[in-house]
Design a protein around this motif. Structure first.
Motif, PDB file in Angstrom:
ATOM      1  N   GLU A 146      -1.758  13.232   4.221  1.00 33.11           N
ATOM      2  CA  GLU A 146      -0.911  13.246   3.024  1.00 33.11           C
ATOM      3  C   GLU A 146      -1.727  13.692   1.807  1.00 33.11           C
ATOM      4  O   GLU A 146      -1.242  14.464   0.972  1.00 33.11           O
ATOM      5  N   VAL A 147      -2.951  13.206   1.716  1.00 27.68           N
ATOM      6  CA  VAL A 147      -3.816  13.574   0.586  1.00 27.68           C
ATOM      7  C   VAL A 147      -4.149  15.061   0.630  1.00 27.68           C
ATOM      8  O   VAL A 147      -4.078  15.764  -0.380  1.00 27.68           O
ATOM      9  N   SER A 148      -4.497  15.569   1.814  1.00 30.42           N
ATOM     10  CA  SER A 148      -4.880  16.970   1.939  1.00 30.42           C
ATOM     11  C   SER A 148      -3.746  17.902   1.545  1.00 30.42           C
ATOM     12  O   SER A 148      -3.964  18.956   0.944  1.00 30.42           O
ATOM     13  N   ARG A 149      -2.506  17.529   1.850  1.00 30.78           N
ATOM     14  CA  ARG A 149      -1.361  18.352   1.484  1.00 30.78           C
ATOM     15  C   ARG A 149      -1.146  18.337  -0.035  1.00 30.78           C
ATOM     16  O   ARG A 149      -0.829  19.362  -0.642  1.00 30.78           O
ATOM     17  N   ALA A 150      -1.335  17.167  -0.639  1.00 26.59           N
ATOM     18  CA  ALA A 150      -1.149  17.057  -2.087  1.00 26.59           C
ATOM     19  C   ALA A 150      -2.180  17.900  -2.835  1.00 26.59           C
ATOM     20  O   ALA A 150      -1.868  18.520  -3.854  1.00 26.59           O
ATOM     21  N   LEU A 151      -3.417  17.939  -2.326  1.00 26.94           N
ATOM     22  CA  LEU A 151      -4.479  18.680  -2.991  1.00 26.94           C
ATOM     23  C   LEU A 151      -4.191  20.173  -3.053  1.00 26.94           C
ATOM     24  O   LEU A 151      -4.663  20.877  -3.956  1.00 26.94           O
TER      25      LEU A 151
ATOM     26  N   SER B 188       9.086  35.835  -3.682  1.00 26.61           N
ATOM     27  CA  SER B 188       8.741  34.528  -4.243  1.00 26.61           C
ATOM     28  C   SER B 188       8.093  33.703  -3.141  1.00 26.61           C
ATOM     29  O   SER B 188       8.462  33.819  -1.976  1.00 26.61           O
ATOM     30  N   ARG B 189       7.107  32.873  -3.511  1.00 30.32           N
ATOM     31  CA  ARG B 189       6.406  32.089  -2.497  1.00 30.32           C
ATOM     32  C   ARG B 189       6.202  30.667  -2.984  1.00 30.32           C
ATOM     33  O   ARG B 189       6.020  30.410  -4.164  1.00 30.32           O
ATOM     34  N   ALA B 190       6.228  29.753  -2.040  1.00 35.47           N
ATOM     35  CA  ALA B 190       5.975  28.343  -2.366  1.00 35.47           C
ATOM     36  C   ALA B 190       5.333  27.650  -1.185  1.00 35.47           C
ATOM     37  O   ALA B 190       5.442  28.097  -0.043  1.00 35.47           O
ATOM     38  N   LEU B 191       4.656  26.564  -1.470  1.00 37.87           N
ATOM     39  CA  LEU B 191       4.059  25.707  -0.445  1.00 37.87           C
ATOM     40  C   LEU B 191       4.946  24.488  -0.262  1.00 37.87           C
ATOM     41  O   LEU B 191       5.296  23.815  -1.234  1.00 37.87           O
ATOM     42  N   ILE B 192       5.319  24.207   0.974  1.00 33.46           N
ATOM     43  CA  ILE B 192       5.994  22.940   1.281  1.00 33.46           C
ATOM     44  C   ILE B 192       4.900  21.923   1.595  1.00 33.46           C
ATOM     45  O   ILE B 192       4.259  21.985   2.621  1.00 33.46           O
ATOM     46  N   PHE B 193       4.673  20.992   0.680  1.00 35.09           N
ATOM     47  CA  PHE B 193       3.608  20.012   0.903  1.00 35.09           C
ATOM     48  C   PHE B 193       4.138  18.709   1.496  1.00 35.09           C
ATOM     49  O   PHE B 193       3.367  17.844   1.901  1.00 35.09           O
ATOM     50  N   ASP B 194       5.460  18.562   1.558  1.00 31.56           N
ATOM     51  CA  ASP B 194       6.056  17.391   2.176  1.00 31.56           C
ATOM     52  C   ASP B 194       7.529  17.692   2.437  1.00 31.56           C
ATOM     53  O   ASP B 194       8.088  18.648   1.894  1.00 31.56           O
ATOM     54  N   SER B 195       8.155  16.892   3.281  1.00 32.10           N
ATOM     55  CA  SER B 195       9.588  17.042   3.544  1.00 32.10           C
ATOM     56  C   SER B 195      10.133  15.727   4.081  1.00 32.10           C
ATOM     57  O   SER B 195       9.392  14.910   4.626  1.00 32.10           O
ATOM     58  N   PHE B 196      11.413  15.521   3.874  1.00 37.22           N
ATOM     59  CA  PHE B 196      12.060  14.309   4.371  1.00 37.22           C
ATOM     60  C   PHE B 196      13.502  14.642   4.725  1.00 37.22           C
ATOM     61  O   PHE B 196      14.036  15.692   4.338  1.00 37.22           O
TER      62      PHE B 196
ATOM     63  N   LEU C  80       2.894  14.812 -11.383  1.00 33.35           N
ATOM     64  CA  LEU C  80       1.953  13.906 -10.722  1.00 33.35           C
ATOM     65  C   LEU C  80       2.335  13.720  -9.259  1.00 33.35           C
ATOM     66  O   LEU C  80       3.522  13.607  -8.927  1.00 33.35           O
ATOM     67  N   ILE C  81       1.325  13.695  -8.394  1.00 30.79           N
ATOM     68  CA  ILE C  81       1.529  13.309  -6.998  1.00 30.79           C
ATOM     69  C   ILE C  81       0.642  12.105  -6.712  1.00 30.79           C
ATOM     70  O   ILE C  81      -0.591  12.204  -6.740  1.00 30.79           O
ATOM     71  N   ASP C  82       1.280  10.956  -6.495  1.00 28.51           N
ATOM     72  CA  ASP C  82       0.541   9.742  -6.121  1.00 28.51           C
ATOM     73  C   ASP C  82       0.266   9.811  -4.628  1.00 28.51           C
ATOM     74  O   ASP C  82       1.173  10.082  -3.832  1.00 28.51           O
ATOM     75  N   THR C  83      -0.976   9.573  -4.226  1.00 34.93           N
ATOM     76  CA  THR C  83      -1.368   9.743  -2.828  1.00 34.93           C
ATOM     77  C   THR C  83      -1.804   8.417  -2.205  1.00 34.93           C
ATOM     78  O   THR C  83      -2.222   7.500  -2.911  1.00 34.93           O
ATOM     79  N   PRO C  84      -1.750   8.309  -0.863  1.00 32.27           N
ATOM     80  CA  PRO C  84      -2.242   7.098  -0.186  1.00 32.27           C
ATOM     81  C   PRO C  84      -3.760   7.009  -0.269  1.00 32.27           C
ATOM     82  O   PRO C  84      -4.450   8.016  -0.387  1.00 32.27           O
ATOM     83  N   GLY C  85      -4.276   5.781  -0.193  1.00 29.01           N
ATOM     84  CA  GLY C  85      -5.715   5.587  -0.199  1.00 29.01           C
ATOM     85  C   GLY C  85      -6.276   5.248   1.170  1.00 29.01           C
ATOM     86  O   GLY C  85      -7.477   5.358   1.400  1.00 29.01           O
ATOM     87  N   HIS C  86      -5.399   4.836   2.103  1.00 21.07           N
ATOM     88  CA  HIS C  86      -5.860   4.456   3.438  1.00 21.07           C
ATOM     89  C   HIS C  86      -6.252   5.694   4.236  1.00 21.07           C
ATOM     90  O   HIS C  86      -5.535   6.698   4.221  1.00 21.07           O
ATOM     91  N   PRO C  87      -7.380   5.653   4.948  1.00 23.44           N
ATOM     92  CA  PRO C  87      -7.842   6.834   5.694  1.00 23.44           C
ATOM     93  C   PRO C  87      -6.869   7.298   6.765  1.00 23.44           C
ATOM     94  O   PRO C  87      -6.889   8.477   7.148  1.00 23.44           O
ATOM     95  N   ASP C  88      -6.015   6.409   7.263  1.00 19.81           N
ATOM     96  CA  ASP C  88      -5.048   6.817   8.284  1.00 19.81           C
ATOM     97  C   ASP C  88      -4.023   7.814   7.752  1.00 19.81           C
ATOM     98  O   ASP C  88      -3.355   8.506   8.526  1.00 19.81           O
ATOM     99  N   PHE C  89      -3.891   7.895   6.421  1.00 17.75           N
ATOM    100  CA  PHE C  89      -2.910   8.800   5.821  1.00 17.75           C
ATOM    101  C   PHE C  89      -3.603   9.918   5.058  1.00 17.75           C
ATOM    102  O   PHE C  89      -3.084  10.445   4.072  1.00 17.75           O
TER     103      PHE C  89
ATOM    104  N   ILE D 253       0.842  -1.195   0.000  1.00 20.17           N
ATOM    105  CA  ILE D 253       0.000   0.000   0.000  1.00 20.17           C
ATOM    106  C   ILE D 253       0.873   1.240   0.000  1.00 20.17           C
ATOM    107  O   ILE D 253       2.041   1.200   0.392  1.00 20.17           O
ATOM    108  N   THR D 254       0.302   2.355  -0.458  1.00 20.36           N
ATOM    109  CA  THR D 254       1.014   3.631  -0.443  1.00 20.36           C
ATOM    110  C   THR D 254       0.824   4.295   0.912  1.00 20.36           C
ATOM    111  O   THR D 254      -0.301   4.452   1.387  1.00 20.36           O
ATOM    112  N   ILE D 255       1.930   4.680   1.534  1.00 16.39           N
ATOM    113  CA  ILE D 255       1.889   5.348   2.828  1.00 16.39           C
ATOM    114  C   ILE D 255       2.286   6.818   2.689  1.00 16.39           C
ATOM    115  O   ILE D 255       1.707   7.693   3.312  1.00 16.39           O
ATOM    116  N   LYS D 256       3.285   7.073   1.867  1.00 14.28           N
ATOM    117  CA  LYS D 256       3.833   8.409   1.676  1.00 14.28           C
ATOM    118  C   LYS D 256       3.504   8.893   0.273  1.00 14.28           C
ATOM    119  O   LYS D 256       3.630   8.152  -0.701  1.00 14.28           O
TER     120      LYS D 256
END
Length: 336
Positions: A107-112, A246-254, A95-104, A52-55
């Motif tokens: 992650e989906v909300s940030r991608a949107l 200049s402005r940007a959204l950080i939607f994820d980080s690692f 493209l941003i592939d997102t998780p389908g499990h409700p626990d994540f 499953i996709t988590i990240k």
């Protein structure tokens, strides 16, 4: 920006998002066939163990249209700005592939927040499920252009041969029932999105059936990025001051042991370059950009990230100085 399309895939768990992403990577030539493996964007060990996709996983693809159809004027639902199709046939698809499990779901909300469009994918054998509805309403609230697709249609198709004459009446009846079931799922999805059933794509992420047509529709219907200014009150910066940054959204980080925190970003205004001073709003942290680039899906360094693009910034910040969860919007220290 006219040739950029930013979109994500949203769906219930196990409805085939990562498999569809695999076909996108193949068709666009982003990954060579000899390097291809199932669910390529699921790189975490736990993701591959559990299947499953988590990240969330961003990737930049270059795509050339296979038709001569030209897109008419389209309205960007986020900014209400009308944009025109470029005459060029080559497009950058982020493209941003997102998780389908409700626990994540976070992650989906940030991608949107980082895209203008979404593919709402539904398993033809299961129909609309709980997370399908949750993801749809979140995408609709974000003002995204939603394209419907029913996956796994290959399971409804049977190759007809001369031996089909031996099929029993019950076999034929079962085939008719399955076809009716697929039509019902298509109608349900069309009703949900508020479009005609003819606009719903019938695809197979496994065989690739209908996937190229889906890519063409993304180019045709998903708006190109537009300059987007958030309400200045939320940033505690006047409109006049905001316009020069200049402005940007950080939607994820690692975190990388050698480079520190790497931010996945969507640029909304201006551009970001190497050795530029940047200020993190939420973390109140200032840093100098060590490297910029994009996901292919591995990190590919570049000269800059311009308005409308999705990519990454190497911050050099260590975990002791800032937590990745505190990242949100940031401003560059250079005026445009």
């Amino acid at each position: 920006m006219a040739n950029i399309r930013n979109f994500c895939i949203i769906a219930h768990i196990d409805h085939g998002k990562s498999t569809l992403a695999d076909r996108f990577l193949e068709i666009t030539g982003t990954i060579e066939k000899r390097q291809m493996k199932a669910q390529y964007l699921d790189q975490l060990e736990l993701e591959r163990e559990r299947g499953i996709t988590i990240k969330m996983a961003p990737v930049r693809m270059t795509y050339k249209l296979t038709t001569n159809d030209q897109r008419p004027e389209a309205v960007n639902q986020k900014s209400s700005v009308v944009s025109r199709e470029s005459s060029s046939s080559e497009y950058i698809l982020n493209l941003i592939d997102t998780p389908g499990h409700p626990d994540f779901g976070y992650e989906v909300s940030r991608a949107l927040e980082a895209v203008e469009g979404a593919i709402l994918l539904v398993d033809g054998t299961q129909g609309i499920q709980a997370q399908t509805l949750s993801s749809f309403y979140a995408a609709k609230k974000s003002g995204l252009k939603i394209i419907g697709a029913v996956n796994k249609v290959d399971l409804f198709q049977q190759t007809r041969t001369e031996t089909d004459i031996t099929r029993t009446v019950s076999d034929i009846a079962q085939t008719g029932a399955e076809s009716s079931r697929l039509d019902s799922v298509i109608e349900d999805l069309a009703y949900l999105i508020d479009c005609s059933p003819e606009e719903i794509h019938k695809i197979s992420g496994k065989t690739g059936q209908g996937v190229r047509e889906l890519l063409n529709d993304i180019v045709a219907r998903v708006p190109s990025p537009q300059a987007y200014l958030e309400k200045s009150q939320q940033l505690s910066v006047s409109s006049r001051q905001l316009s020069v940054f200049s402005r940007a959204l950080i939607f994820d980080s690692f975190y990388d042991d050698h480079k520190g925190i790497i931010a996945s970003v969507r640029v909304f205004d201006g551009e970001f370059t190497q050795l530029e001073d940047v200020f993190l709003i939420a973390a109140r942290e200032k840093f100098r950009v060590k490297e910029v680039g994009y996901f292919s899906p591995s990190l590919v360094a570049g000269k800059k990230l311009a308005e409308g693009e999705i990519g990454y910034l190497v911050t050099g910040i260590r975990l002791q100085r800032a937590q990745t969860s505190s990242f949100r919007f940031f401003l560059s220290g250079q005026s445009r």
